[in-house]
Design a protein around this motif. Structure first.
Motif, PDB file in Angstrom:
ATOM      1  N   GLY A 271      14.470   2.461 -27.293  1.00 56.21           N
ATOM      2  CA  GLY A 271      15.095   2.412 -28.609  1.00 56.21           C
ATOM      3  C   GLY A 271      15.600   3.764 -29.063  1.00 56.21           C
TER       4      GLY A 271
ATOM      5  N   PHE B  80      16.777   6.089 -27.243  1.00 57.07           N
ATOM      6  CA  PHE B  80      17.973   6.443 -26.487  1.00 57.07           C
ATOM      7  C   PHE B  80      19.080   5.394 -26.602  1.00 57.07           C
ATOM      8  N   GLY B  81      18.767   4.272 -27.245  1.00 60.48           N
ATOM      9  CA  GLY B  81      19.753   3.197 -27.343  1.00 60.48           C
ATOM     10  C   GLY B  81      19.993   2.534 -25.992  1.00 60.48           C
ATOM     11  N   LYS B  82      18.959   2.471 -25.183  1.00 60.88           N
ATOM     12  CA  LYS B  82      19.047   1.895 -23.836  1.00 60.88           C
ATOM     13  C   LYS B  82      18.067   0.731 -23.719  1.00 60.88           C
ATOM     14  N   THR B  83      18.010   0.140 -22.517  1.00 63.03           N
ATOM     15  CA  THR B  83      17.096  -0.969 -22.269  1.00 63.03           C
ATOM     16  C   THR B  83      15.724  -0.445 -21.872  1.00 63.03           C
TER      17      THR B  83
END
Length: 168
Positions: free
Chosen positions: A138, A140-143
């Protein structure tokens, strides 16, 4: 072009206090010393003229300060021990195992310091911040899968470097 530094409020810094304390505790493994390192870290963070440049997360910046405080304290203690050894050798000597553990810990942190981003930050957040992969993702805005893979790659890179340097 000069970097723009953002002032940081005490409220924002205090929100990171517990995480930085846990990081300091992993460095020194002594609660009292970890508290002192954390306090000095925040004192330096609030009093530095340069300030936070925003090139990393606030947590990473604070942990870098804490690491430097810890290393400075280790160097100072080493000098103090060297002086005291002339007076009281038996009272000051550390066991070989304690020295070896400290050297390994220092080597690990030096290798971590040399890791590139995002590996350094993901590893620090997972190990020292004890964040779950979901929260790291979250940030890093990644999965979550990205966070897991990045952490394991960082760990692998560190292990390879430590083996190459003969530490593991």
């Amino acid at each position: 072009m000069p970097k723009k530094y953002e002032p940081i409020s005490e409220q924002v810094l205090s929100a990171e206090y517990e995480a930085v304390y846990r990081y300091a505790l992993t460095l020194c493994r002594q609660e009292h010393e970890a508290q002192e390192i954390t306090q000095e870290t925040f004192l330096r963070a609030m009093s530095t003229k340069a300030g936070f440049a925003g090139e990393s997360s606030l947590y990473t910046w604070l942990c870098a300060i804490a690491k430097n405080v810890y290393f400075n304290r280790c160097r100072k203690k080493k000098r103090e021990v060297s002086l005291q050894e002339w007076e009281e050798p038996a009272a000051v000597m550390e066991t070989e195992q304690q020295l070896e553990e400290r050297d390994i810990s220092l080597a690990i942190h030096q290798v971590l310091h040399d890791l590139s981003e995002p590996y350094k930050e993901v590893f620090s957040l997972r190990v020292f911040g004890q964040l779950p992969y979901r929260e790291i993702a979250g940030l890093f805005g990644k999965t979550e899968s990205w966070a897991r893979v990045t952490y394991h790659r960082a760990r692998k890179m560190m292990e390879e470097t430590l083996r190459k340097d003969g530490i593991l």
